[in-house]
Scaffold this motif. Structure first.
Motif, mmCIF file in Angstrom:
data_model
loop_
_atom_site.group_PDB
_atom_site.id
_atom_site.type_symbol
_atom_site.label_atom_id
_atom_site.label_comp_id
_atom_site.label_asym_id
_atom_site.label_seq_id
_atom_site.Cartn_x
_atom_site.Cartn_y
_atom_site.Cartn_z
ATOM 1 N N HIS A 117 -63.065 -3.229 21.994
ATOM 2 C CA HIS A 117 -63.278 -2.191 20.972
ATOM 3 C C HIS A 117 -61.992 -1.839 20.224
ATOM 4 C CE1 HIS A 117 -63.164 0.391 24.853
ATOM 5 N NE2 HIS A 117 -61.927 0.374 24.373
ATOM 6 N N PHE A 118 -60.836 -2.325 20.689
ATOM 7 C CA PHE A 118 -59.595 -2.121 19.944
ATOM 8 C C PHE A 118 -59.408 -3.160 18.829
ATOM 9 C CE2 PHE A 118 -58.442 -0.379 24.219
ATOM 10 C CZ PHE A 118 -58.310 0.945 23.827
ATOM 11 N N LEU A 119 -60.239 -4.189 18.799
ATOM 12 C CA LEU A 119 -60.094 -5.292 17.847
ATOM 13 C C LEU A 119 -61.178 -5.224 16.785
ATOM 14 C CD1 LEU A 119 -59.495 -8.224 20.376
ATOM 15 C CD2 LEU A 119 -57.805 -6.659 19.389
ATOM 16 N N ASP A 120 -60.815 -5.571 15.549
ATOM 17 C CA ASP A 120 -61.847 -5.624 14.513
ATOM 18 C C ASP A 120 -62.694 -6.874 14.702
ATOM 19 O OD1 ASP A 120 -60.569 -7.846 13.252
ATOM 20 O OD2 ASP A 120 -59.413 -6.530 11.941
ATOM 21 N N ALA A 121 -63.727 -7.026 13.887
ATOM 22 C CA ALA A 121 -64.703 -8.108 14.102
ATOM 23 C C ALA A 121 -64.045 -9.480 14.072
ATOM 24 C CB ALA A 121 -65.818 -8.021 13.067
ATOM 25 N N GLY A 122 -63.145 -9.694 13.141
ATOM 26 C CA GLY A 122 -62.482 -10.992 13.065
ATOM 27 C C GLY A 122 -61.604 -11.263 14.271
ATOM 28 N N GLN A 123 -60.870 -10.251 14.717
ATOM 29 C CA GLN A 123 -60.021 -10.404 15.904
ATOM 30 C C GLN A 123 -60.868 -10.618 17.159
ATOM 31 O OE1 GLN A 123 -58.047 -6.617 15.337
ATOM 32 N NE2 GLN A 123 -56.121 -7.619 14.764
ATOM 33 N N ARG A 124 -61.990 -9.921 17.234
ATOM 34 C CA ARG A 124 -62.875 -10.099 18.394
ATOM 35 C C ARG A 124 -63.415 -11.523 18.447
ATOM 36 N NH1 ARG A 124 -66.516 -4.617 19.322
ATOM 37 N NH2 ARG A 124 -65.115 -3.222 18.178
ATOM 38 N N LEU A 125 -63.847 -12.010 17.297
ATOM 39 C CA LEU A 125 -64.392 -13.367 17.269
ATOM 40 C C LEU A 125 -63.332 -14.365 17.716
ATOM 41 C CD1 LEU A 125 -66.688 -15.300 16.634
ATOM 42 C CD2 LEU A 125 -65.914 -15.319 14.244
ATOM 43 N N HIS A 126 -62.105 -14.192 17.237
ATOM 44 C CA HIS A 126 -61.027 -15.095 17.647
ATOM 45 C C HIS A 126 -60.807 -15.010 19.161
ATOM 46 C CE1 HIS A 126 -57.219 -17.258 17.635
ATOM 47 N NE2 HIS A 126 -56.693 -16.255 18.324
ATOM 48 N N ASP A 195 -72.124 -6.910 18.312
ATOM 49 C CA ASP A 195 -71.361 -7.425 19.447
ATOM 50 C C ASP A 195 -72.044 -8.633 20.080
ATOM 51 O OD1 ASP A 195 -68.882 -6.040 19.912
ATOM 52 O OD2 ASP A 195 -70.036 -4.246 20.335
ATOM 53 N N ALA A 196 -73.338 -8.551 20.286
ATOM 54 C CA ALA A 196 -74.063 -9.680 20.869
ATOM 55 C C ALA A 196 -73.999 -10.895 19.951
ATOM 56 C CB ALA A 196 -75.507 -9.280 21.143
ATOM 57 N N SER A 197 -74.092 -10.657 18.648
ATOM 58 C CA SER A 197 -74.012 -11.756 17.689
ATOM 59 C C SER A 197 -72.659 -12.448 17.741
ATOM 60 C CB SER A 197 -74.279 -11.227 16.275
ATOM 61 O OG SER A 197 -74.132 -12.249 15.311
ATOM 62 N N LEU A 198 -71.577 -11.682 17.918
ATOM 63 C CA LEU A 198 -70.247 -12.291 17.989
ATOM 64 C C LEU A 198 -70.130 -13.228 19.195
ATOM 65 C CD1 LEU A 198 -67.715 -9.467 17.031
ATOM 66 C CD2 LEU A 198 -68.329 -11.488 15.710
ATOM 67 N N LEU A 199 -70.722 -12.854 20.314
ATOM 68 C CA LEU A 199 -70.699 -13.733 21.484
ATOM 69 C C LEU A 199 -71.385 -15.056 21.180
ATOM 70 C CD1 LEU A 199 -71.436 -11.067 24.215
ATOM 71 C CD2 LEU A 199 -69.468 -12.612 24.244
ATOM 72 N N THR A 200 -72.508 -14.984 20.504
ATOM 73 C CA THR A 200 -73.228 -16.211 20.142
ATOM 74 C C THR A 200 -72.431 -17.032 19.144
ATOM 75 O OG1 THR A 200 -75.341 -15.091 20.525
ATOM 76 C CG2 THR A 200 -75.386 -17.109 19.219
ATOM 77 N N ALA A 202 -69.303 -17.153 18.828
ATOM 78 C CA ALA A 202 -68.134 -17.714 19.500
ATOM 79 C C ALA A 202 -68.481 -18.924 20.353
ATOM 80 C CB ALA A 202 -67.472 -16.652 20.361
ATOM 81 N N GLY A 203 -69.777 -19.213 20.489
ATOM 82 C CA GLY A 203 -70.177 -20.415 21.202
ATOM 83 C C GLY A 203 -70.706 -20.196 22.600
ATOM 84 N N PHE A 204 -70.977 -18.947 22.968
ATOM 85 C CA PHE A 204 -71.542 -18.673 24.276
ATOM 86 C C PHE A 204 -73.065 -18.734 24.217
ATOM 87 C CE2 PHE A 204 -67.344 -16.772 24.610
ATOM 88 C CZ PHE A 204 -66.959 -17.167 25.887
ATOM 89 N N THR A 205 -73.663 -18.976 25.394
ATOM 90 C CA THR A 205 -75.108 -18.919 25.480
ATOM 91 C C THR A 205 -75.586 -17.510 25.179
ATOM 92 O OG1 THR A 205 -74.936 -18.448 27.849
ATOM 93 C CG2 THR A 205 -75.240 -20.752 27.201
ATOM 94 N N GLU A 206 -76.865 -17.363 24.935
ATOM 95 C CA GLU A 206 -77.421 -16.067 24.551
ATOM 96 C C GLU A 206 -76.980 -14.992 25.542
ATOM 97 O OE1 GLU A 206 -81.736 -13.959 23.678
ATOM 98 O OE2 GLU A 206 -81.595 -16.123 23.962
ATOM 99 N N PRO A 207 -76.265 -13.967 25.081
ATOM 100 C CA PRO A 207 -75.726 -12.955 26.002
ATOM 101 C C PRO A 207 -76.829 -12.074 26.583
ATOM 102 C CG PRO A 207 -75.281 -12.353 23.721
ATOM 103 C CD PRO A 207 -75.849 -13.742 23.694
ATOM 104 N N GLU A 208 -76.623 -11.665 27.826
ATOM 105 C CA GLU A 208 -77.557 -10.767 28.509
ATOM 106 C C GLU A 208 -76.897 -9.410 28.702
ATOM 107 O OE1 GLU A 208 -80.110 -13.018 31.668
ATOM 108 O OE2 GLU A 208 -78.036 -13.710 31.842
ATOM 109 N N LEU A 209 -77.576 -8.366 28.262
ATOM 110 C CA LEU A 209 -77.085 -7.005 28.468
ATOM 111 C C LEU A 209 -77.284 -6.623 29.927
ATOM 112 C CD1 LEU A 209 -76.072 -4.360 26.979
ATOM 113 C CD2 LEU A 209 -78.476 -3.686 26.961
ATOM 114 N N PHE A 210 -76.221 -6.184 30.599
ATOM 115 C CA PHE A 210 -76.353 -5.770 31.988
ATOM 116 C C PHE A 210 -75.900 -4.331 32.214
ATOM 117 C CE2 PHE A 210 -71.876 -6.858 31.919
ATOM 118 C CZ PHE A 210 -71.288 -6.026 32.858
ATOM 119 N N TYR A 211 -75.254 -3.720 31.219
ATOM 120 C CA TYR A 211 -74.658 -2.406 31.413
ATOM 121 C C TYR A 211 -74.807 -1.611 30.131
ATOM 122 C CZ TYR A 211 -70.677 0.909 31.853
ATOM 123 O OH TYR A 211 -69.878 2.023 31.884
#
Length: 228
Positions: A117-126, A195-200, A202-211
């Motif tokens: 949450h300290f990073l903007d969208a572009g920094q998070r994606l990186h 946030d979930a879209s950024l994980l996808t 970035a190349g990760f499998t479909e993220p699962e919300l756990f918390y």
């Protein structure tokens, strides 16, 4: 944040998350269990945002054969992490810097808690892309951070709930409200959907919300088994 480089603030860091993050210790336990679904008994874990060492210590205590690389931009926070790890410090390599300073791996799992949450969208994606590159195929990533709806009324409502929780946990009400206002105005918050879209992306499998705990959300995702 500048407070993470201030010695006085760092000295009192450990008192903050427990009072500000609902289920803070449970978050660490859930993260360790999610990692353990795929990480071997002698696995190697990359921890981004490792300053303070609270999650490192929790993981090390639960999994006596895991080894860790912790990365954080703050030297004082890394020094605190080493003290927090205590007898487990020999199992952790602590590196000052951001994600690009982390070794290439491959790692068996990775975490990034209360950091993105300290990073903007572009920094998070990186950061997420670089985490993915350092994981072996099939390895898990666990992330958790502030993530709330961005519509003004909904954003204000959830930040108010964050302040109420902090105040009920022993933080002065005025300080809790100032903290919530600062989070809303200064942090580049995203919605859970973003946030979930950024994980996808970035190349990760479909993220699962756990918390899900007031303003906080956490996901687990994996690098695909394909090495592409």
């Amino acid at each position: 944040m500048s407070s993470f480089h201030d010695a006085a603030s760092v000295a009192h860091y450990a008192q903050g998350p427990v009072r500000q993050v609902p289920g803070f210790h449970a978050l660490h336990r859930m993260t360790e269990l999610l990692l353990a679904e795929h990480v071997p008994d002698d696995g190697r874990i990359l921890v981004l945002g490792a300053g303070g060492g609270l999650e490192l210590a929790a993981f090390a205590e639960a999994r006596p054969r895991w080894r860790f690389v912790g990365v954080d931009p703050s030297a004082p926070m890394l020094a605190l992490a080493e003290r927090t790890l205590g007898p487990h410090a020999s199992r952790a390599e602590l590196i000052q810097g951001e994600i690009d300073a982390a070794p290439a791996g491959p790692f068996d799992g990775a975490t990034c808690l209360l950091t993105l949450h300290f990073l903007d969208a572009g920094q998070r994606l990186h950061a997420l892309q670089q985490l993915r590159e350092r994981l072996r195929p099939g390895a898990p990533l666990v992330v958790a951070h502030h993530s709330i709806p961005q519509e003004p009324d909904a954003k204000s409502r959830w930040l108010g709930r964050y302040a109420s929780f902090a105040a009920s946990s022993g933080i002065a009400e005025a300080d809790a409200r100032r903290a919530a206002d600062g989070i809303g105005s200064r942090l580049p918050l995203l919605s859970p959907e973003q946030d979930a879209s950024l994980l996808t992306r970035a190349g990760f499998t479909e993220p699962e919300l756990f918390y899900a705990a007031f303003t906080f959300r956490g996901w687990v995702a994996r690098r695909p088994l394909s090495s592409d």
